[in-house]
Design a protein around this motif. Structure first.
Motif, PDB file in Angstrom:
ATOM      1  N   ILE A 186      -2.976   7.286  14.120  1.00  0.00           N
ATOM      2  CA  ILE A 186      -4.002   8.102  14.762  1.00  0.00           C
ATOM      3  C   ILE A 186      -5.297   8.060  13.962  1.00  0.00           C
ATOM      4  CG2 ILE A 186      -2.387   9.612  15.940  1.00  0.00           C
ATOM      5  CD1 ILE A 186      -2.838  11.672  13.720  1.00  0.00           C
ATOM      6  N   ASN A 187      -5.211   7.709  12.688  1.00  0.00           N
ATOM      7  CA  ASN A 187      -6.386   7.508  11.854  1.00  0.00           C
ATOM      8  C   ASN A 187      -6.489   6.010  11.561  1.00  0.00           C
ATOM      9  OD1 ASN A 187      -7.064  10.425  11.323  1.00  0.00           O
ATOM     10  ND2 ASN A 187      -4.985  10.372  10.523  1.00  0.00           N
ATOM     11  N   HIS A 188      -7.468   5.361  12.173  1.00  0.00           N
ATOM     12  CA  HIS A 188      -7.601   3.908  12.146  1.00  0.00           C
ATOM     13  C   HIS A 188      -7.733   3.428  10.698  1.00  0.00           C
ATOM     14  CE1 HIS A 188      -8.725  -0.102  13.019  1.00  0.00           C
ATOM     15  NE2 HIS A 188      -9.164   0.112  14.255  1.00  0.00           N
ATOM     16  N   PRO A 189      -6.797   2.602  10.180  1.00  0.00           N
ATOM     17  CA  PRO A 189      -6.865   2.165   8.782  1.00  0.00           C
ATOM     18  C   PRO A 189      -8.176   1.475   8.423  1.00  0.00           C
ATOM     19  CG  PRO A 189      -4.720   1.652   9.715  1.00  0.00           C
ATOM     20  CD  PRO A 189      -5.575   2.123  10.859  1.00  0.00           C
ATOM     21  N   ALA A 190      -8.736   0.684   9.352  1.00  0.00           N
ATOM     22  CA  ALA A 190      -9.994   0.005   9.049  1.00  0.00           C
ATOM     23  C   ALA A 190     -11.124   1.001   8.845  1.00  0.00           C
ATOM     24  CB  ALA A 190     -10.342  -0.972  10.173  1.00  0.00           C
ATOM     25  N   LEU A 191     -11.155   2.073   9.650  1.00  0.00           N
ATOM     26  CA  LEU A 191     -12.191   3.081   9.474  1.00  0.00           C
ATOM     27  C   LEU A 191     -11.945   3.901   8.212  1.00  0.00           C
ATOM     28  CD1 LEU A 191     -14.678   4.568  10.373  1.00  0.00           C
ATOM     29  CD2 LEU A 191     -13.280   5.928  11.944  1.00  0.00           C
ATOM     30  N   GLN A 192     -10.686   4.208   7.923  1.00  0.00           N
ATOM     31  CA  GLN A 192     -10.387   4.922   6.683  1.00  0.00           C
ATOM     32  C   GLN A 192     -10.911   4.150   5.476  1.00  0.00           C
ATOM     33  OE1 GLN A 192      -6.087   5.291   7.455  1.00  0.00           O
ATOM     34  NE2 GLN A 192      -6.286   7.512   7.213  1.00  0.00           N
TER      35      GLN A 192
ATOM     36  N   GLN B  35      -5.872   9.530   2.642  1.00  0.00           N
ATOM     37  CA  GLN B  35      -6.255  10.930   2.610  1.00  0.00           C
ATOM     38  C   GLN B  35      -7.360  11.252   3.616  1.00  0.00           C
ATOM     39  OE1 GLN B  35      -6.120  10.675  -2.111  1.00  0.00           O
ATOM     40  NE2 GLN B  35      -6.709  12.736  -1.474  1.00  0.00           N
ATOM     41  N   LEU B  36      -7.969  10.242   4.226  1.00  0.00           N
ATOM     42  CA  LEU B  36      -9.032  10.466   5.195  1.00  0.00           C
ATOM     43  C   LEU B  36      -8.449  10.637   6.593  1.00  0.00           C
ATOM     44  CD1 LEU B  36     -11.988   8.122   4.194  1.00  0.00           C
ATOM     45  CD2 LEU B  36     -12.150  10.561   4.724  1.00  0.00           C
ATOM     46  N   MET B  37      -8.738  11.763   7.212  1.00  0.00           N
ATOM     47  CA  MET B  37      -8.299  12.045   8.567  1.00  0.00           C
ATOM     48  C   MET B  37      -9.528  12.040   9.478  1.00  0.00           C
ATOM     49  SD  MET B  37      -5.094  12.537   7.894  1.00  0.00           S
ATOM     50  CE  MET B  37      -4.101  12.880   6.441  1.00  0.00           C
TER      51      MET B  37
ATOM     52  N   PRO C 159      -6.569  16.814   0.257  1.00  0.00           N
ATOM     53  CA  PRO C 159      -5.856  16.648  -1.014  1.00  0.00           C
ATOM     54  C   PRO C 159      -4.522  15.939  -0.811  1.00  0.00           C
ATOM     55  CG  PRO C 159      -6.776  18.857  -0.860  1.00  0.00           C
ATOM     56  CD  PRO C 159      -6.982  18.210   0.485  1.00  0.00           C
ATOM     57  N   GLU C 160      -4.129  15.148  -1.768  1.00  0.00           N
ATOM     58  CA  GLU C 160      -2.935  14.301  -1.642  1.00  0.00           C
ATOM     59  C   GLU C 160      -1.707  15.101  -1.220  1.00  0.00           C
ATOM     60  OE1 GLU C 160      -0.586  11.017  -1.563  1.00  0.00           O
ATOM     61  OE2 GLU C 160      -2.730  10.956  -2.049  1.00  0.00           O
ATOM     62  N   ALA C 161      -1.541  16.290  -1.753  1.00  0.00           N
ATOM     63  CA  ALA C 161      -0.345  17.087  -1.456  1.00  0.00           C
ATOM     64  C   ALA C 161      -0.296  17.549  -0.005  1.00  0.00           C
ATOM     65  CB  ALA C 161      -0.279  18.294  -2.391  1.00  0.00           C
ATOM     66  N   TYR C 162      -1.430  17.491   0.710  1.00  0.00           N
ATOM     67  CA  TYR C 162      -1.489  18.003   2.077  1.00  0.00           C
ATOM     68  C   TYR C 162      -1.542  16.894   3.130  1.00  0.00           C
ATOM     69  CZ  TYR C 162      -2.334  22.698   0.263  1.00  0.00           C
ATOM     70  OH  TYR C 162      -2.205  23.901  -0.382  1.00  0.00           O
ATOM     71  N   VAL C 163      -1.453  15.653   2.722  1.00  0.00           N
ATOM     72  CA  VAL C 163      -1.638  14.549   3.670  1.00  0.00           C
ATOM     73  C   VAL C 163      -0.602  14.586   4.787  1.00  0.00           C
ATOM     74  CG1 VAL C 163      -1.507  12.042   3.945  1.00  0.00           C
ATOM     75  CG2 VAL C 163      -2.846  13.030   2.072  1.00  0.00           C
ATOM     76  N   ASP C 164       0.663  14.680   4.456  1.00  0.00           N
ATOM     77  CA  ASP C 164       1.713  14.590   5.476  1.00  0.00           C
ATOM     78  C   ASP C 164       1.654  15.753   6.464  1.00  0.00           C
ATOM     79  OD1 ASP C 164       2.622  12.234   4.381  1.00  0.00           O
ATOM     80  OD2 ASP C 164       4.175  13.195   3.161  1.00  0.00           O
ATOM     81  N   ILE C 165       1.530  16.974   5.960  1.00  0.00           N
ATOM     82  CA  ILE C 165       1.520  18.117   6.868  1.00  0.00           C
ATOM     83  C   ILE C 165       0.237  18.132   7.689  1.00  0.00           C
ATOM     84  CG2 ILE C 165       0.593  19.653   5.081  1.00  0.00           C
ATOM     85  CD1 ILE C 165       2.850  20.538   8.101  1.00  0.00           C
ATOM     86  N   PHE C 166      -0.875  17.689   7.093  1.00  0.00           N
ATOM     87  CA  PHE C 166      -2.119  17.707   7.859  1.00  0.00           C
ATOM     88  C   PHE C 166      -2.082  16.686   8.985  1.00  0.00           C
ATOM     89  CE2 PHE C 166      -6.556  17.496   8.917  1.00  0.00           C
ATOM     90  CZ  PHE C 166      -7.018  18.778   8.669  1.00  0.00           C
ATOM     91  N   GLU C 167      -1.521  15.513   8.717  1.00  0.00           N
ATOM     92  CA  GLU C 167      -1.435  14.518   9.786  1.00  0.00           C
ATOM     93  C   GLU C 167      -0.503  14.997  10.891  1.00  0.00           C
ATOM     94  OE1 GLU C 167       0.467  10.225   9.943  1.00  0.00           O
ATOM     95  OE2 GLU C 167      -1.553  10.134   9.089  1.00  0.00           O
ATOM     96  N   LYS C 168       0.567  15.686  10.518  1.00  0.00           N
ATOM     97  CA  LYS C 168       1.464  16.235  11.532  1.00  0.00           C
ATOM     98  C   LYS C 168       0.752  17.299  12.356  1.00  0.00           C
ATOM     99  CE  LYS C 168       6.218  17.838  12.103  1.00  0.00           C
ATOM    100  NZ  LYS C 168       7.496  18.123  11.408  1.00  0.00           N
ATOM    101  N   ALA C 169      -0.025  18.162  11.697  1.00  0.00           N
ATOM    102  CA  ALA C 169      -0.793  19.171  12.414  1.00  0.00           C
ATOM    103  C   ALA C 169      -1.847  18.523  13.299  1.00  0.00           C
ATOM    104  CB  ALA C 169      -1.455  20.118  11.411  1.00  0.00           C
ATOM    105  N   GLN C 170      -2.430  17.448  12.820  1.00  0.00           N
ATOM    106  CA  GLN C 170      -3.432  16.721  13.602  1.00  0.00           C
ATOM    107  C   GLN C 170      -2.816  16.177  14.887  1.00  0.00           C
ATOM    108  OE1 GLN C 170      -4.895  13.236  11.619  1.00  0.00           O
ATOM    109  NE2 GLN C 170      -6.711  13.047  12.911  1.00  0.00           N
ATOM    110  N   ARG C 171      -1.632  15.587  14.785  1.00  0.00           N
ATOM    111  CA  ARG C 171      -0.940  15.080  15.979  1.00  0.00           C
ATOM    112  C   ARG C 171      -0.575  16.225  16.917  1.00  0.00           C
ATOM    113  NH1 ARG C 171       1.098   9.863  15.774  1.00  0.00           N
ATOM    114  NH2 ARG C 171       0.948   8.809  13.755  1.00  0.00           N
ATOM    115  N   HIS C 172      -0.037  17.292  16.352  1.00  0.00           N
ATOM    116  CA  HIS C 172       0.424  18.424  17.165  1.00  0.00           C
ATOM    117  C   HIS C 172      -0.726  19.039  17.957  1.00  0.00           C
ATOM    118  CE1 HIS C 172       2.461  22.128  18.294  1.00  0.00           C
ATOM    119  NE2 HIS C 172       1.438  22.791  17.781  1.00  0.00           N
ATOM    120  N   SER C 173      -1.890  19.161  17.329  1.00  0.00           N
ATOM    121  CA  SER C 173      -3.032  19.822  17.973  1.00  0.00           C
ATOM    122  C   SER C 173      -3.870  18.872  18.810  1.00  0.00           C
ATOM    123  CB  SER C 173      -3.924  20.480  16.914  1.00  0.00           C
ATOM    124  OG  SER C 173      -4.450  19.498  16.028  1.00  0.00           O
ATOM    125  N   GLY C 174      -3.576  17.567  18.736  1.00  0.00           N
ATOM    126  CA  GLY C 174      -4.327  16.587  19.517  1.00  0.00           C
ATOM    127  C   GLY C 174      -5.739  16.362  19.012  1.00  0.00           C
TER     128      GLY C 174
END
Length: 484
Positions: free
Chosen positions: A164-170, A189-191, A340-355
């Protein structure tokens, strides 16, 4: 008007309406059934008789009957007329829905918090001087951007499944931020978000529980306050001095601190390096997280820009938020947050959940736009233009309204504050300006709690020299009339 079913139902089918006859007849019969004019068990006339009464073709009636039978309004069987199957809608105590008043809206606490906030500021008129928060889209290289978009669109058929976060843009964006803003991070770490406000809102939902204390600058950004309060947080305004946010250790233990250190919103002040280090040390000592909103720091006019607060962070407590809507054009609808590195996984999950996801072709086009150097070149060009416009506005206001306004030109950004003094109602002055064709905001609503200063918040980036001069002349005329 045609009399149908012994006068129980009147169906009018005007011959010249754009809506198809089948839709008109189907809607009329549905309404009659739901309101109870046609009760369950009642038989409709034959398709031939109904067509005769309504003066439509038998095929039209047959099509409507088939549709309503499929939806469950009618029972049909070969060799007999259609029978009403659906029950009329009923509410409590047997009242028909048609006899009740419209239900009052019932909203969540989240929605009630948003309703009470004074953000977002709304200006229903088309953009005009001196609307804040927008750059000059007329200066953007739209042809170059269009080529990037076309290539991204053509590659859609062969594009493999993407994050959902384009690697080339990251990667492209991280290189830009490391060079120009001094951040330290990994690309993952970039969303990529639909806007900076979407990032702030999602951070609040991820880290705040109901009742948690959130600090923010006062005056400060109303969008952050609305997001924190909607998430259930308790917002406390923290005052500013010349070095930035004043850290008041006796004001409780915040869970979240919102700052705009590189160009304070709305005053334009720059947080000193000592205050930045003090803020990071305080946050680490109380376990607080920091949102650094770097919303328009690409545009710095006096000396070299100060590196981002995130680059000094050793504890992993800073969420670094930015947007492309200021540096490119407003309708691009893309922002980002460096998590922050510690929040990457949960933030990406929240990003998917919230659209909260940016379109893949748009992300791909922006990656190319950055990699090919167009983004950096545009920022260099606009920094020169916006510096000239800042200076032009200061001179124009000094000439037309220097007796009533005090301006401390900001070292960067896209807007400035013109102070009015504590005794003048900036709401009233702003309303008069708007009535006279000038879009600006009063300063006082940006305070959280006690208002210590009154003034006008003006954008200069989107307006050329002629527009600035005309706007400044109007402002001077309104202020002269107001003081009289």
């Amino acid at each position: 008007m045609q009399d149908v079913l012994s006068g129980l139902v009147d169906i009018e089918l005007p011959p010249n309406r754009s809506e198809r006859l089948t839709h008109q007849l189907a809607n009329a019969l549905r309404e009659a059934i739901l309101k109870g004019a046609l009760l369950p068990g009642r038989r409709l006339p034959s398709s031939r008789e109904l067509a005769r009464q309504l003066k439509v073709s038998r095929n039209t009636v047959s099509s409507v009957v088939d549709q309503l039978a499929m939806e469950g309004y009618l029972d049909v069987a070969q060799g007999r007329r259609p029978v009403i199957a659906a029950q009329p809608l009923k509410l409590a105590r047997g009242k028909s829905i048609s006899a009740t008043a419209t239900l009052a809206p019932r909203t969540s606490r989240w929605a009630k918090h948003l309703q009470r906030s004074n953000w977002p500021f709304r200006d229903k008129a088309s953009p005009r001087p001196f609307q804040t928060g927008i750059g000059d889209a007329r200066e953007f290289p739209h042809d170059l951007w269009a080529r990037c978009l076309r290539r991204a669109a053509r590659s859609a058929a062969t594009r493999q499944a993407l994050s959902i976060n384009h690697p080339a843009l990251q990667s492209a964006l991280l290189r830009h931020l490391m060079i120009h803003r001094g951040v330290r991070a990994q690309a993952r770490q970039l969303m990529i978000m639909p806007s900076a406000q979407a990032a702030i809102e999602l951070i609040a939902r991820v880290v705040l529980d109901a009742g948690d204390l959130a600090w923010m600058e006062s005056p400060g950004y109303g969008g952050a306050r609305a997001a924190f309060e909607a998430a259930g947080g308790r917002v406390a305004g923290t005052s500013l001095d010349r070095a930035g946010l004043v850290i008041e250790s006796g004001s409780g233990r915040p869970r979240l601190i919102f700052v705009t250190p590189s160009h304070q919103y709305p005053t334009g002040r720059l947080m000193s390096i000592n205050r930045r280090r003090q803020l990071l040390a305080f946050a680490a000592s109380v376990g607080a997280l920091i949102i650094e909103d770097d919303y328009d720091s690409e545009f710095h006019y006096d000396g070299r820009p100060v590196a981002a607060l995130q680059g000094l962070d050793e504890a992993g407590c800073v969420f670094y938020v930015g947007t492309f809507s200021k540096s490119t054009f407003a309708d691009i609808r893309l922002g980002y947050v460096l998590v922050p590195e510690a929040y990457v996984d949960i933030f990406e999950k929240a990003q998917r959940h919230s659209g909260q996801i940016g379109a893949a072709p748009l992300q791909e086009a922006l990656a190319e736009f950055i990699d090919d150097g167009h983004f950096a070149a545009h920022i260099r060009k606009m920094t020169r233009i916006y510096r000239e416009r800042r200076d032009h506005l200061v001179r124009a206001l000094d000439a037309s309204a220097g007796d009533w306004l005090k301006i401390d030109p900001p070292s960067g950004g896209m807007q400035l504050v013109a102070s009015l003094g504590k005794r003048i109602d900036d709401h009233e002055v702003a309303a008069r300006m708007i009535d006279n064709g000038i879009s600006l905001r009063p300063l006082s609503p940006h305070f959280v709690g006690r208002v210590t200063e009154r003034g006008l918040f003006l954008g200069f980036a989107a307006w050329n020299a002629r527009e600035i001069e005309k706007g400044a002349e109007k402002m001077g005329a309104v202020l002269r009339h107001y003081r009289r």
